[in-house]
Enzyme design. Structure first.
Site, mmCIF file in Angstrom:
data_model
loop_
_atom_site.group_PDB
_atom_site.id
_atom_site.type_symbol
_atom_site.label_atom_id
_atom_site.label_comp_id
_atom_site.label_asym_id
_atom_site.label_seq_id
_atom_site.Cartn_x
_atom_site.Cartn_y
_atom_site.Cartn_z
ATOM 1 C CD GLU A 1 9.520 1.460 10.832
ATOM 2 O OE1 GLU A 1 9.248 2.671 10.074
ATOM 3 O OE2 GLU A 1 9.434 0.561 10.366
ATOM 4 C CE LYS B 1 2.869 3.076 3.335
ATOM 5 N NZ LYS B 1 2.949 3.269 4.862
ATOM 6 C CG LEU C 1 8.076 2.363 5.155
ATOM 7 C CD1 LEU C 1 7.990 1.461 4.335
ATOM 8 C CD2 LEU C 1 6.788 3.085 5.466
ATOM 9 C CG HIS D 1 0.805 -20.702 1.946
ATOM 10 N ND1 HIS D 1 -0.362 -21.258 2.192
ATOM 11 C CD2 HIS D 1 0.865 -20.206 3.146
ATOM 12 C CE1 HIS D 1 -0.643 -21.327 3.494
ATOM 13 N NE2 HIS D 1 -0.122 -20.584 4.155
ATOM 14 N NE ARG E 1 -5.676 -19.434 3.207
ATOM 15 C CZ ARG E 1 -4.573 -20.283 3.733
ATOM 16 N NH1 ARG E 1 -4.699 -21.659 3.422
ATOM 17 N NH2 ARG E 1 -3.732 -19.959 4.665
ATOM 18 C CE1 TYR F 1 0.941 -0.495 4.490
ATOM 19 C CE2 TYR F 1 -0.012 1.729 4.580
ATOM 20 C CZ TYR F 1 0.664 0.798 4.904
ATOM 21 O OH TYR F 1 1.292 1.202 6.272
ATOM 22 N NE ARG G 1 6.746 4.076 0.877
ATOM 23 C CZ ARG G 1 6.499 4.942 1.916
ATOM 24 N NH1 ARG G 1 7.460 5.023 2.999
ATOM 25 N NH2 ARG G 1 5.553 5.499 2.108
#
Ligand code: PDD
Length: 287
Positions: free
Chosen positions: A182, A149, A207, A102, A100, A33, A52
């Site tokens: 962070e 992220k 990040l 992995h 589904r 995101y 990014r």
């Protein structure tokens, strides 16, 4: 007028916006995101956030869902349809929808894209910055790729809840060596006892905050001294000032750590000035 979301090519009323139950973001956190602050309806720090996004997707071998130009148009259209001037625009890109498993779907499926827009109460956010906020510390327990992220934010959510329960606004992760990495959704800074700015270097598992990067430029342009070097919670308590940066918090003064005052426990002049300068810079370069 109600809120509008963007889901896989369509603008839909926010309350009716849905993704498939087998979206890999939903089931496996297989998604990344980005969050842009909005000033006057424009996207802040565009370069940094697009760069990014591209990097996060590349690290996970997810294709860019569309060109940067097309994505910019869609983001701006989402902002326009929501009539938001000051707030946040949230973009999520998952690997897509597949039964589904992995391992990645083979052949690959199309990435799934969701965009939401939210409004910020400017008066409330300025009041919060004027008063300063508290942070709590919590042991670092995240995976080793916090530079990507991803939406895998459970440790961040638990840390933020710990902060909320303590009446604080942010949680600072502290690594095995005792250094702050962070915040749960921000980067951490101090103005140390000698008046030097300090924030963790990006060789650490953090990040690479876009606000952090822009602020480093602002700081250097102001001729202030800054070091990218770790600090401990004790360093923060002995510091003159502390603050956090992020698309949501911008530059937000921190006045307590684990309930104890940073410096004199009041918002300091450096953080207050850097907040003003960052906002000026972000407004001037927003698109
Ligand atoms: N969070 N560190 C973490 C763990 C973050 O989640 C964020 C941003 C930052 C600051 O990055 P930037 O300056 O690029 O926003 C640092 C966003 C705002 C969020 O999760 O909502």
């Amino acid at each position: 007028m109600g809120r509008i979301a963007y889901v896989n090519g369509r603008f839909v009323p926010h309350g009716e916006a849905m993704v498939h139950i087998e979206d890999r973001g939903y089931q496996l956190a297989d998604a990344v995101y980005e969050v842009w602050a909005l000033f006057g309806g424009k996207l802040a720090d565009p370069e940094g956030h697009f760069a990014r996004l591209k990097r996060s997707l590349g690290e996970l071998s997810i294709d860019m869902p569309m060109s940067r130009a097309a994505l910019t148009l869609v983001l701006k259209e989402a902002v326009r349809r929501n009539r938001v001037l000051n707030g946040l625009v949230y973009l999520q890109v998952s690997r897509g929808v597949a039964p589904r498993d992995h391992a990645f779907p083979n052949p690959p499926v199309r990435p799934a894209v969701v965009i939401t827009v939210s409004r910020t109460d400017l008066a409330a956010s300025e009041a919060r910055a004027a008063k300063g906020v508290g942070v709590v510390t919590t042991p670092e327990n995240r995976w080793g790729r916090c530079d990507i992220k991803t939406v895998g934010l459970l440790p961040n959510a638990l840390a933020k809840q710990k902060a909320r329960a303590a009446g604080a606004v942010e949680a600072w992760f502290v690594d095995d060596l005792g250094f702050v990495t962070e915040g749960a959704s921000s980067n951490a800074w101090i103005v140390d006892a000698d008046g030097r700015l300090r924030t963790r270097d990006t060789n650490a598992n953090i990040l690479r905050g876009v606000t952090r990067l822009t602020l480093l430029d602002v700081i250097r342009a102001e001729g202030l001294e800054v070091e990218e070097r770790p600090f401990t919670p004790a360093d923060a308590l002995a510091a003159q000032e502390a603050f956090i940066t992020g698309a949501g918090s911008l530059v937000l003064p921190v006045v307590t750590v684990d309930g104890r005052p940073v410096g004199d426990g009041k918002v300091g002049p450096v953080a207050a000035r850097l907040r003003r300068l960052y906002i000026e810079q972000a407004k001037a370069t927003a698109i």
